[in-house]
Design a protein around this motif. Structure first.
Motif, PDB file in Angstrom:
ATOM      1  N   HIS A 123       8.606  11.554  42.826  1.00  0.00           N
ATOM      2  CA  HIS A 123       9.698  11.811  41.886  1.00  0.00           C
ATOM      3  C   HIS A 123       9.901  13.307  41.655  1.00  0.00           C
ATOM      4  CE1 HIS A 123      10.444   7.610  40.819  1.00  0.00           C
ATOM      5  NE2 HIS A 123       9.137   7.437  40.786  1.00  0.00           N
ATOM      6  N   ASN A 124       8.850  14.078  41.913  1.00  0.00           N
ATOM      7  CA  ASN A 124       8.961  15.515  41.694  1.00  0.00           C
ATOM      8  C   ASN A 124       9.784  16.216  42.770  1.00  0.00           C
ATOM      9  OD1 ASN A 124       7.323  15.214  39.457  1.00  0.00           O
ATOM     10  ND2 ASN A 124       5.446  15.624  40.603  1.00  0.00           N
ATOM     11  N   VAL A 125       9.981  15.556  43.905  1.00  0.00           N
ATOM     12  CA  VAL A 125      10.752  16.189  44.982  1.00  0.00           C
ATOM     13  C   VAL A 125      12.243  15.964  44.825  1.00  0.00           C
ATOM     14  CG1 VAL A 125       8.809  15.861  46.547  1.00  0.00           C
ATOM     15  CG2 VAL A 125      10.639  14.175  46.534  1.00  0.00           C
ATOM     16  N   MET A 126      12.665  15.130  43.885  1.00  0.00           N
ATOM     17  CA  MET A 126      14.091  14.887  43.677  1.00  0.00           C
ATOM     18  C   MET A 126      14.754  16.130  43.095  1.00  0.00           C
ATOM     19  SD  MET A 126      14.671  11.992  44.859  1.00  0.00           S
ATOM     20  CE  MET A 126      16.350  11.847  44.266  1.00  0.00           C
ATOM     21  N   PRO A 127      16.027  16.388  43.456  1.00  0.00           N
ATOM     22  CA  PRO A 127      16.717  17.589  42.947  1.00  0.00           C
ATOM     23  C   PRO A 127      16.889  17.530  41.433  1.00  0.00           C
ATOM     24  CG  PRO A 127      18.251  16.129  44.090  1.00  0.00           C
ATOM     25  CD  PRO A 127      16.878  15.590  44.349  1.00  0.00           C
ATOM     26  N   ARG A 128      16.702  18.689  40.797  1.00  0.00           N
ATOM     27  CA  ARG A 128      16.792  18.771  39.341  1.00  0.00           C
ATOM     28  C   ARG A 128      18.226  19.007  38.855  1.00  0.00           C
ATOM     29  NH1 ARG A 128      12.234  16.534  37.371  1.00  0.00           N
ATOM     30  NH2 ARG A 128      10.388  17.382  38.399  1.00  0.00           N
ATOM     31  N   ARG A 129      19.177  19.379  39.738  1.00  0.00           N
ATOM     32  CA  ARG A 129      20.544  19.689  39.328  1.00  0.00           C
ATOM     33  C   ARG A 129      21.491  18.613  39.832  1.00  0.00           C
ATOM     34  NH1 ARG A 129      23.074  21.192  43.811  1.00  0.00           N
ATOM     35  NH2 ARG A 129      21.839  21.941  45.589  1.00  0.00           N
ATOM     36  N   ASP A 130      22.643  18.550  39.176  1.00  0.00           N
ATOM     37  CA  ASP A 130      23.685  17.626  39.626  1.00  0.00           C
ATOM     38  C   ASP A 130      24.404  18.231  40.815  1.00  0.00           C
ATOM     39  OD1 ASP A 130      23.049  15.878  37.633  1.00  0.00           O
ATOM     40  OD2 ASP A 130      24.500  16.712  36.212  1.00  0.00           O
ATOM     41  N   PHE A 131      24.644  17.425  41.791  1.00  0.00           N
ATOM     42  CA  PHE A 131      25.301  17.897  43.007  1.00  0.00           C
ATOM     43  C   PHE A 131      26.817  17.912  42.806  1.00  0.00           C
ATOM     44  CE2 PHE A 131      27.424  16.697  46.995  1.00  0.00           C
ATOM     45  CZ  PHE A 131      27.112  17.820  47.761  1.00  0.00           C
ATOM     46  N   GLU A 132      27.459  18.977  43.238  1.00  0.00           N
ATOM     47  CA  GLU A 132      28.912  19.096  43.168  1.00  0.00           C
ATOM     48  C   GLU A 132      29.446  19.453  44.546  1.00  0.00           C
ATOM     49  OE1 GLU A 132      30.082  21.891  40.285  1.00  0.00           O
ATOM     50  OE2 GLU A 132      29.355  20.740  38.549  1.00  0.00           O
ATOM     51  N   VAL A 133      30.537  18.761  44.933  1.00  0.00           N
ATOM     52  CA  VAL A 133      31.175  19.029  46.212  1.00  0.00           C
ATOM     53  C   VAL A 133      32.099  20.226  46.059  1.00  0.00           C
ATOM     54  CG1 VAL A 133      32.676  18.104  48.014  1.00  0.00           C
ATOM     55  CG2 VAL A 133      31.016  16.614  46.886  1.00  0.00           C
ATOM     56  N   ALA A 134      31.980  21.155  46.966  1.00  0.00           N
ATOM     57  CA  ALA A 134      32.842  22.343  46.944  1.00  0.00           C
ATOM     58  C   ALA A 134      34.028  22.098  47.884  1.00  0.00           C
ATOM     59  CB  ALA A 134      32.049  23.569  47.385  1.00  0.00           C
ATOM     60  N   TYR A 135      35.258  22.186  47.298  1.00  0.00           N
ATOM     61  CA  TYR A 135      36.485  21.953  48.082  1.00  0.00           C
ATOM     62  C   TYR A 135      37.056  23.311  48.472  1.00  0.00           C
ATOM     63  CZ  TYR A 135      35.948  17.366  45.942  1.00  0.00           C
ATOM     64  OH  TYR A 135      35.459  16.159  45.530  1.00  0.00           O
ATOM     65  N   ARG A 136      36.891  23.722  49.686  1.00  0.00           N
ATOM     66  CA  ARG A 136      37.302  25.051  50.157  1.00  0.00           C
ATOM     67  C   ARG A 136      38.689  24.938  50.823  1.00  0.00           C
ATOM     68  NH1 ARG A 136      31.978  24.190  51.482  1.00  0.00           N
ATOM     69  NH2 ARG A 136      30.474  25.530  50.407  1.00  0.00           N
ATOM     70  N   LEU A 137      39.752  25.225  50.038  1.00  0.00           N
ATOM     71  CA  LEU A 137      41.119  25.116  50.565  1.00  0.00           C
ATOM     72  C   LEU A 137      41.615  26.437  51.141  1.00  0.00           C
ATOM     73  CD1 LEU A 137      42.643  22.934  47.726  1.00  0.00           C
ATOM     74  CD2 LEU A 137      41.779  22.190  49.933  1.00  0.00           C
ATOM     75  N   ASP A 138      41.272  27.541  50.510  1.00  0.00           N
ATOM     76  CA  ASP A 138      41.618  28.887  50.989  1.00  0.00           C
ATOM     77  C   ASP A 138      43.133  29.039  51.212  1.00  0.00           C
ATOM     78  OD1 ASP A 138      41.237  31.456  51.702  1.00  0.00           O
ATOM     79  OD2 ASP A 138      40.471  31.020  53.729  1.00  0.00           O
ATOM     80  N   CYS A 139      43.884  28.782  50.123  1.00  0.00           N
ATOM     81  CA  CYS A 139      45.351  28.861  50.220  1.00  0.00           C
ATOM     82  C   CYS A 139      45.834  30.270  50.552  1.00  0.00           C
ATOM     83  CB  CYS A 139      45.984  28.410  48.904  1.00  0.00           C
ATOM     84  SG  CYS A 139      45.847  26.629  48.656  1.00  0.00           S
ATOM     85  N   ARG A 140      45.113  31.287  50.192  1.00  0.00           N
ATOM     86  CA  ARG A 140      45.558  32.658  50.442  1.00  0.00           C
ATOM     87  C   ARG A 140      45.713  32.900  51.936  1.00  0.00           C
ATOM     88  NH1 ARG A 140      42.284  37.391  47.636  1.00  0.00           N
ATOM     89  NH2 ARG A 140      43.267  36.320  45.867  1.00  0.00           N
ATOM     90  N   ASN A 141      44.703  32.518  52.690  1.00  0.00           N
ATOM     91  CA  ASN A 141      44.807  32.702  54.141  1.00  0.00           C
ATOM     92  C   ASN A 141      45.708  31.642  54.773  1.00  0.00           C
ATOM     93  OD1 ASN A 141      43.074  34.937  54.217  1.00  0.00           O
ATOM     94  ND2 ASN A 141      41.270  33.607  54.195  1.00  0.00           N
ATOM     95  N   LEU A 142      45.661  30.467  54.165  1.00  0.00           N
ATOM     96  CA  LEU A 142      46.443  29.374  54.731  1.00  0.00           C
ATOM     97  C   LEU A 142      47.948  29.670  54.639  1.00  0.00           C
ATOM     98  CD1 LEU A 142      45.868  26.565  55.971  1.00  0.00           C
ATOM     99  CD2 LEU A 142      46.253  25.584  53.713  1.00  0.00           C
ATOM    100  N   CYS A 143      48.384  30.261  53.532  1.00  0.00           N
ATOM    101  CA  CYS A 143      49.817  30.547  53.316  1.00  0.00           C
ATOM    102  C   CYS A 143      50.142  32.032  53.444  1.00  0.00           C
ATOM    103  CB  CYS A 143      50.262  30.065  51.930  1.00  0.00           C
ATOM    104  SG  CYS A 143      50.065  28.282  51.697  1.00  0.00           S
ATOM    105  N   ALA A 144      49.295  32.724  54.162  1.00  0.00           N
ATOM    106  CA  ALA A 144      49.498  34.175  54.275  1.00  0.00           C
ATOM    107  C   ALA A 144      50.804  34.506  54.984  1.00  0.00           C
ATOM    108  CB  ALA A 144      48.303  34.788  55.017  1.00  0.00           C
ATOM    109  N   GLU A 145      51.287  33.660  55.888  1.00  0.00           N
ATOM    110  CA  GLU A 145      52.501  33.936  56.652  1.00  0.00           C
ATOM    111  C   GLU A 145      53.762  33.378  55.998  1.00  0.00           C
ATOM    112  OE1 GLU A 145      51.891  32.467  60.541  1.00  0.00           O
ATOM    113  OE2 GLU A 145      50.250  33.862  61.020  1.00  0.00           O
ATOM    114  N   PHE A 146      53.639  32.896  54.792  1.00  0.00           N
ATOM    115  CA  PHE A 146      54.812  32.345  54.104  1.00  0.00           C
ATOM    116  C   PHE A 146      55.809  33.469  53.795  1.00  0.00           C
ATOM    117  CE2 PHE A 146      56.793  31.646  49.882  1.00  0.00           C
ATOM    118  CZ  PHE A 146      57.694  30.649  50.259  1.00  0.00           C
ATOM    119  N   GLN A 147      57.083  33.264  54.221  1.00  0.00           N
ATOM    120  CA  GLN A 147      58.160  34.214  53.937  1.00  0.00           C
ATOM    121  C   GLN A 147      59.278  33.469  53.200  1.00  0.00           C
ATOM    122  OE1 GLN A 147      58.255  37.462  54.438  1.00  0.00           O
ATOM    123  NE2 GLN A 147      56.160  37.412  55.321  1.00  0.00           N
ATOM    124  N   GLU A 148      59.526  33.877  51.982  1.00  0.00           N
ATOM    125  CA  GLU A 148      60.527  33.208  51.164  1.00  0.00           C
ATOM    126  C   GLU A 148      61.954  33.679  51.549  1.00  0.00           C
ATOM    127  OE1 GLU A 148      59.642  37.063  49.374  1.00  0.00           O
ATOM    128  OE2 GLU A 148      58.458  35.429  50.246  1.00  0.00           O
TER     129      GLU A 148
END
Length: 763
Positions: free
Chosen positions: A523-548
């Motif tokens: 039981h001591n080897v179990m993680p002590r923190r809650d796991f959170e999924v990181a959603y890496r969208l990176d809109c800055r690079n993804l929409c870097a070529e957007f021209q309005e």
């Protein structure tokens, strides 16, 4: 003198007087006709018994040494529990060592006592067949003289004061004689080491002790304690010219108090004076009755028949002279009196009976107690070895059982771990797929609702390029944060629940396979923190070529009308004016009709209008051409009204093209662009999230497996140690059995010794 001196008399009257004939005493039993030691002398029995018991105790000593090493090894190895006999074995080893030291010194000891000038020293010299001790008239011997055998060629003396300084035999007169000015104390002891080759008695382990007269000192208790407690035979040398004195009785009363049933011989010395008496037989009977009364009735150390065997009428002076003559020493004139042959025979008879008695007594007193102690030691050691054997066999069986259980547990654990690993891998795979699908669906749904998220972005909107760049960066961050937050809020609970459920199931199932002492650790080897999924969208690079495109575009522009009319088919790249094909010449004579293009000609018409519109936008000439075409088709009224309405609508839209309208147009364009880009990374993002979940579950399971592997290694090491312990217990059992049998053999050897040397004596 010749050997005929030792022939039996024709008419012996009483064997108690020492005058026994051949019908009652066999001269050859102890000595041959010449008065020398027979090969069957009883004294040899002591030597045989001593050698036998020494050999047995050497084996006992070697055995107990090995047993001590064996038991010590058991205690230090730790392979066997419950063995607490180390101290007992050491004690027995010390006892055997002490017994061996005593056995090495054991000999047959006879002590001669009597009043002053009764002939004690002369009697000893006669028995030794050598004039060794000083003799003379009056008080001659001043201290105790102990004659014992030596392996040297010449005799020498040792004193208590200088035990390591040998002295010559000539100094005995100065040290031991009461007439010398240089003399020792009465309680002192002088050891006379005389060559064994010169005396049969000494060669047979006999020690003769001469004492001062018991009538010259009150220290009888000291004498007895110092010199008599280990004596096998006491010889009272009495003067036949007087009766048994009170001093002599007192001495043997004290001896009897300290020793149980002491062996006592009484020699009535100087019996050669009886030739001058007329009533010899009456005097002899008087002496005999008085001495038997003392031995049998007063001391109560023997019965009457045995007492007759312990009283002898002798002349030690005649016996010494006769034996010295045999060796070539002349006999002084007047030493031999009438009837000396009978007295010599009686002295020889005394020696034979004395030898039988001292041999029997010494074997019993010296070796019986050692035999009992040896049997006690071997018996106890046999019991100890038997206990070790039983304990080792019992612990061996228990260890084999424990080892088999541990091996079965290890085998079961390995098989179950293999099955569990396959199941967990499949479960992780299913969960990862579910997570990937869940995140993909959620992300697609959020992309469809992207317009709402963009509308929530409320920042000042300016059309200059610098402000527009800042606006875009903040919008990128807002979209990335908002999408991640929304997806997180919609998926977090489901993912966390699935993750925790799976981790708990893995832990419980893994814990069920491990021993109790390892379950807490798992039981001591179990993680002590809650796991959170990181959603890496990176809109800055993804929409870097957007021209309005926030320039004004009239809704009813010809191009837009054609696009609405023909849909996607109208989407054509713009053409340059030079590329517009020239119309074919028309015959003026032919009538002109407006033909509604069918579907097959739609593309052609669109191209024409598009080219016309393009030209009209660039030059007024194009507009005039279009107006001319319309005018010809519908007339000027309709054309005027249409133009007025068209221009009014244009002005209306142009007025409404404010900053807000531009912002809405910007956001709409951004939604379209960002949505198309985000759709491209849905699979990548969902795969990334599922990979994170897979990594978390896999790492958790890896930690559990690592703990299980550590437990397996501990079990393997314990099984290995159990194998070593089982092997050692087998060795211990084998050795314990061997030592038990050796102790049994030694016990039987002591029984054989007892039957051979002690039981025969009792019979």
């Amino acid at each position: 003198m010749s050997g005929s001196f030792y022939q039996p008399m024709d008419n012996p009257d009483h064997r108690g007087s020492g005058d026994a004939g051949p019908s009652k005493r066999s001269v050859g039993h102890g000595r041959n006709g010449n008065g020398r030691m027979s090969p069957n002398s009883p004294l040899k029995r002591f030597g045989q018994a001593k050698k036998s018991i020494n050999d047995i105790f050497k084996d006992v000593q070697e055995f107990i040494k090995d047993a001590d090493t064996f038991v010590e090894g058991i205690g230090s190895s730790g392979h066997m529990e419950g063995v607490t006999c180390q101290q007992k074995v050491r004690e027995h080893r010390e006892k055997v060592r002490s017994i061996m030291e005593v056995l090495a010194r054991d000999h047959m000891k006879v002590v001669f006592f009597g009043r002053t000038s009764n002939g004690k020293s002369t009697t000893i010299n006669a028995m030794l067949r050598e004039k060794i001790l000083p003799t003379g008239i009056g008080h001659t011997t001043n201290c105790f003289l102990q004659v014992e055998g030596s392996d040297t060629q010449e005799g020498y003396l040792l004193t208590e004061e200088e035990p390591d300084q040998p002295k010559s035999m000539e100094s005995i007169k100065q040290l031991a004689s009461a007439l010398s000015n240089v003399k020792l104390k009465e309680s002192s002891l002088i050891r006379i080491l005389w060559p064994k080759t010169k005396c049969r008695l000494l060669r047979e382990e006999v020690v003769l002790v001469d004492s001062p007269g018991i009538d010259v000192t009150p220290n009888l208790d000291l004498w007895i304690d110092k010199f008599c407690l280990d004596a096998d035979v006491f010889v009272l040398v009495s003067n036949a010219e007087s009766t048994l004195m009170q001093a002599e009785k007192k001495f043997f009363h004290k001896v009897s108090e300290r020793l149980s049933n002491p062996n006592i011989f009484i020699l009535l010395n100087r019996w050669d004076i009886s030739v001058f008496e007329d009533d010899v037989e009456e005097v002899k009977q008087q002496h005999l009755d008085r001495n038997l009364e003392f031995l049998c009735d007063e001391l109560k150390v023997m019965g009457h028949d045995e007492g007759l065997e312990r009283v002898f009428f002798v002349s030690s002076r005649e016996a010494l002279a006769s034996r010295l003559k045999e060796q070539g020493t002349p006999t002084p004139t007047g030493v031999m009196q009438e009837g000396f042959q009978e007295r010599l025979f009686t002295f020889a008879t005394f020696e034979r009976v004395f030898e039988e008695c001292i041999s029997k007594s010494a074997v019993k007193t010296k070796f019986e107690q050692h035999t009992k102690r040896g049997k006690s030691i071997t018996t106890e050691l046999r019991v100890l070895m038997e206990d070790i054997l039983k304990q080792s066999l019992q612990q061996h069986d228990q260890m084999v059982t424990v080892r088999r259980e541990m091996a079965d547990e290890l085998d079961y654990m390995e098989k179950q771990l293999s099955l569990l690993t396959c199941e967990i891998k499949d479960k992780i795979k299913n969960i990862v797929e579910d997570v990937e699908n869940k995140v993909a669906m959620t992300l697609k749904d959020e992309i469809r609702r992207l317009a709402i998220l963009v509308d929530e972005f409320d920042r000042p909107f300016h059309v200059d390029q610098t402000s527009m760049d800042i606006y875009k960066q903040e919008l990128h961050a807002h979209i990335e944060s908002g999408l991640g937050r929304n997806v997180q809020s919609r998926c977090a609970v489901t993912l966390q629940t699935a993750l925790e459920t799976t981790q708990r199931e893995m832990t419980e199932r893994m814990s069920a396979l491990l021993p109790e002492e390892s379950q807490q650790q798992i039981h001591n080897v179990m993680p002590r923190r809650d796991f959170e999924v990181a959603y890496r969208l990176d809109c800055r690079n993804l929409c870097a070529e957007f021209q309005e495109d926030i320039t004004f575009h009239f809704t009813l522009a010809p191009r837009n009308i054609l696009r609405w009319m023909f849909g996607k088919r109208m989407v054509l790249p713009p053409r340059r004016f030079e590329d517009i094909p020239r119309p074919l010449p028309v015959n003026p004579q032919e009538p002109r009709h407006f033909v509604v293009p069918d579907e097959d000609n739609a593309d052609l018409l669109m191209n024409m209008v598009s080219m016309a519109g393009s030209v009209g936008q660039k030059t007024a000439l194009g507009g005039l051409i279009i107006l001319g075409v319309v005018y010809k088709a519908v007339g000027w009224k309709v054309l005027a009204v249409s133009l007025c309405g068209y221009m009014g609508l244009y002005c209306f839209e142009r007025v409404r093209w404010t900053t807000k309208a531009k912002e809405r147009a910007f956001k709409a364009q951004y939604v379209d662009y960002a949505g198309s880009k985000l759709k491209l990374i849905v699979d990548l993002t969902s795969s990334n999230c599922s990979h994170q979940v897979q990594q978390e579950l896999s790492s958790t399971f890896a930690r559990l497996c690592n703990e299980a592997d550590m437990t397996k290694e501990r079990l393997k090491e314990e099984v290995k140690q159990k194998d070593i312990t089982i092997s050692q217990l087998s060795v211990i059992s084998s050795k314990a059995k061997t030592y038990r049998n050796k102790a049994d053999w030694l016990d039987k050897a002591l029984d054989t010794f007892k039957e051979q040397f002690l039981t025969v004596l009792s019979n």
